[in-house]
Design a protein around this motif. Structure first.
Motif, PDB file in Angstrom:
ATOM      1  N   ASP A 221      38.032  36.379  51.463  1.00 45.37           N
ATOM      2  CA  ASP A 221      38.876  35.243  51.819  1.00 45.37           C
ATOM      3  C   ASP A 221      38.525  34.821  53.236  1.00 45.37           C
ATOM      4  OD1 ASP A 221      40.196  35.301  49.420  1.00 45.37           O
ATOM      5  OD2 ASP A 221      41.978  36.333  50.181  1.00 45.37           O
ATOM      6  N   SER A 222      38.586  33.530  53.485  1.00 47.71           N
ATOM      7  CA  SER A 222      38.438  33.011  54.844  1.00 47.71           C
ATOM      8  C   SER A 222      39.733  32.306  55.213  1.00 47.71           C
ATOM      9  CB  SER A 222      37.256  32.035  54.919  1.00 47.71           C
ATOM     10  OG  SER A 222      37.228  31.395  56.183  1.00 47.71           O
ATOM     11  N   ASP A 223      40.376  32.790  56.268  1.00 44.76           N
ATOM     12  CA  ASP A 223      41.642  32.205  56.715  1.00 44.76           C
ATOM     13  C   ASP A 223      41.511  31.833  58.183  1.00 44.76           C
ATOM     14  OD1 ASP A 223      44.209  31.383  57.037  1.00 44.76           O
ATOM     15  OD2 ASP A 223      45.150  33.329  56.697  1.00 44.76           O
ATOM     16  N   LYS A 230      37.350  41.324  50.373  1.00 46.14           N
ATOM     17  CA  LYS A 230      38.298  41.874  49.407  1.00 46.14           C
ATOM     18  C   LYS A 230      37.644  42.887  48.470  1.00 46.14           C
ATOM     19  CE  LYS A 230      41.819  39.429  50.774  1.00 46.14           C
ATOM     20  NZ  LYS A 230      42.994  40.085  51.417  1.00 46.14           N
ATOM     21  N   ASP A 231      36.445  42.580  48.009  1.00 48.10           N
ATOM     22  CA  ASP A 231      35.742  43.455  47.069  1.00 48.10           C
ATOM     23  C   ASP A 231      34.259  43.430  47.367  1.00 48.10           C
ATOM     24  OD1 ASP A 231      37.862  44.426  45.372  1.00 48.10           O
ATOM     25  OD2 ASP A 231      37.961  42.429  44.472  1.00 48.10           O
ATOM     26  N   THR A 232      33.627  44.574  47.119  1.00 47.62           N
ATOM     27  CA  THR A 232      32.174  44.687  47.237  1.00 47.62           C
ATOM     28  C   THR A 232      31.646  45.307  45.952  1.00 47.62           C
ATOM     29  OG1 THR A 232      32.328  45.017  49.637  1.00 47.62           O
ATOM     30  CG2 THR A 232      30.263  45.658  48.573  1.00 47.62           C
ATOM     31  N   PHE A 233      30.649  44.677  45.363  1.00 49.13           N
ATOM     32  CA  PHE A 233      30.080  45.176  44.111  1.00 49.13           C
ATOM     33  C   PHE A 233      28.580  45.355  44.262  1.00 49.13           C
ATOM     34  CE2 PHE A 233      33.731  42.487  42.852  1.00 49.13           C
ATOM     35  CZ  PHE A 233      34.511  43.445  42.230  1.00 49.13           C
ATOM     36  N   GLY A 287      43.884  40.040  43.212  1.00 49.29           N
ATOM     37  CA  GLY A 287      43.109  41.220  42.895  1.00 49.29           C
ATOM     38  C   GLY A 287      42.490  41.222  41.511  1.00 49.29           C
ATOM     39  N   HIS A 288      42.661  40.143  40.769  1.00 46.00           N
ATOM     40  CA  HIS A 288      42.179  40.072  39.387  1.00 46.00           C
ATOM     41  C   HIS A 288      41.158  38.957  39.263  1.00 46.00           C
ATOM     42  CE1 HIS A 288      42.367  40.502  35.034  1.00 46.00           C
ATOM     43  NE2 HIS A 288      42.579  39.213  34.917  1.00 46.00           N
ATOM     44  N   TYR A 312      44.721  36.364  32.648  1.00 46.82           N
ATOM     45  CA  TYR A 312      45.249  36.853  33.916  1.00 46.82           C
ATOM     46  C   TYR A 312      45.822  38.268  33.853  1.00 46.82           C
ATOM     47  CZ  TYR A 312      44.372  32.245  35.777  1.00 46.82           C
ATOM     48  OH  TYR A 312      43.734  31.101  36.200  1.00 46.82           O
ATOM     49  N   SER A 313      45.615  38.969  32.756  1.00 47.92           N
ATOM     50  CA  SER A 313      46.002  40.381  32.688  1.00 47.92           C
ATOM     51  C   SER A 313      45.164  41.069  31.629  1.00 47.92           C
ATOM     52  CB  SER A 313      47.491  40.533  32.357  1.00 47.92           C
ATOM     53  OG  SER A 313      47.737  40.219  31.000  1.00 47.92           O
ATOM     54  N   GLU A 314      44.960  42.360  31.803  1.00 47.95           N
ATOM     55  CA  GLU A 314      44.188  43.136  30.832  1.00 47.95           C
ATOM     56  C   GLU A 314      44.881  43.159  29.477  1.00 47.95           C
ATOM     57  OE1 GLU A 314      40.987  45.241  29.390  1.00 47.95           O
ATOM     58  OE2 GLU A 314      41.207  44.224  31.329  1.00 47.95           O
ATOM     59  N   GLU A 315      46.204  43.192  29.501  1.00 47.88           N
ATOM     60  CA  GLU A 315      46.965  43.211  28.247  1.00 47.88           C
ATOM     61  C   GLU A 315      46.690  41.959  27.419  1.00 47.88           C
ATOM     62  OE1 GLU A 315      51.633  43.364  26.690  1.00 47.88           O
ATOM     63  OE2 GLU A 315      51.175  43.393  28.840  1.00 47.88           O
TER      64      GLU A 315
END
Length: 325
Positions: A221-223, A230-233, A287-288, A312-315
């Motif tokens: 994110d840039s604020d 947020k995440d590194t893959f 986070g998703h 928007y959810s795994e379920e």
């Protein structure tokens, strides 16, 4: 852009059309132009009906051929002559000009957000997504809404919307430099970056960004110019295996791959099947990562079930793959 903004732009073009002496002097032509501009400003998005078929068809075609130069011409003629059938005494060329402008403006403004369009198809099949403007930008929508209220209250529509369009033009220039500032900062942080994708949010100074380097994907994110990773893959090359080749033959996966410029994959193995998941990195939310393509294969590499779209959810995703439950 979103539907509401496209419609307010259509109203704006209808107001701007009063610059045309023929429109000023002919009430029927004015009404036809206003209706045509509003419909024309939304016409390319009539491809939303592809969603009634399936997500793969929708993803493959939405903002695709329907936003091409030929489609712009066809949409404008279709809208023009549909309206002309009810106003046969008006000069149709004047009507067509303003409808054409409204359709063309729709396609033009769509290239500035992260979703983009295939606006140069069939000459260039690449998706054009500049990532300067959010799909719904409250400032742009607000400016056109102010213009509409000013018109209702008695302001001259041609001068009002000349001012509105000029201010919007300046705003687009500002957003270009906003994006440039962010990409310059990211280039300094990641000098080996091979790709930087920006996605403005509804909050003016908050952006989502994805950085690709030779070895990693970084989601951030840039604020107000501050970069928060947020995440590194780890960047893994797609394996040249029978199961991966089988996955790429699935229509849902094909649609996803054609559309997504930056994604990663996961492979999960179960007793009776293999699940391969492709995850678009642009749309991180709470986070998703909601935009995915998932395909499951049996031990003979036959597709058991597959899905692509925003979940928007795994379920909810597992419900899309119910045949396996």
């Amino acid at each position: 852009m979103d539907t509401a903004t496209h419609i307010t732009m259509g109203v704006a073009i209808g107001g701007l059309a009063t610059l045309d002496p023929a429109v000023q002097q002919n009430t029927d032509l004015f009404h036809a132009v206003l209706i045509g501009a509003i419909i024309g400003s939304h016409a390319p998005d009539f491809d939303t009906f592809f969603k009634f078929k399936d997500n793969a068809t929708y993803i493959r075609h939405h903002r695709g051929t329907s936003h091409s130069p030929l489609a712009v011409l066809l949409w404008s003629l279709l809208v023009t002559f549909s309206i002309y059938a009810f106003y046969i005494d008006i000069p149709w060329l004047n009507l067509w000009f303003w409808v054409l402008l409204s359709v063309a403006l729709h396609v033009l403004v769509d290239i500035f957000n992260a979703y983009g369009t295939q606006a140069l198809k069939p000459f260039v099949n690449k998706w054009i997504a500049l990532g300067w403007i959010n799909t719904f930008d409250p400032y742009i929508f607000g400016l056109f809404l102010i213009g509409a209220f000013a018109w209702i209250l008695g302001a001259d529509p041609s001068m009002t919307y000349l001012i509105v369009f000029f201010v919007v033009f300046l705003y687009y220039i500002k957003r270009f430099f906003d994006k440039k500032e962010i990409t310059d900062i990211l280039q300094k942080h990641f000098p080996n970056a091979t790709k930087i994708i920006t996605q403005p949010t509804i909050h003016h100074n908050t952006w989502r960004v994805v950085i690709e380097t030779p070895d990693y994907y970084f989601v951030a994110d840039s604020d107000h110019g501050h970069i928060d990773i947020k995440d590194t893959f780890k960047k893994n090359k797609l394996p040249e295996t029978t199961e991966m080749n089988a996955a790429f033959q699935d229509e849902n996966v094909k649609a996803f791959i054609d559309f997504s410029p930056i994604y990663r994959y996961e492979i999960d193995r179960f007793d009776d099947y293999v699940e391969i998941r492709f995850i678009d990195l642009r749309y991180r939310s709470k986070g998703h990562y909601p935009f995915v393509a998932v395909v499951t294969l049996d031990k003979f590499y036959n597709v058991l079930t597959s899905y692509t779209g925003w979940v928007y959810s795994e379920e909810k995703l597992q419900k899309k793959l119910e045949p396996l439950s």
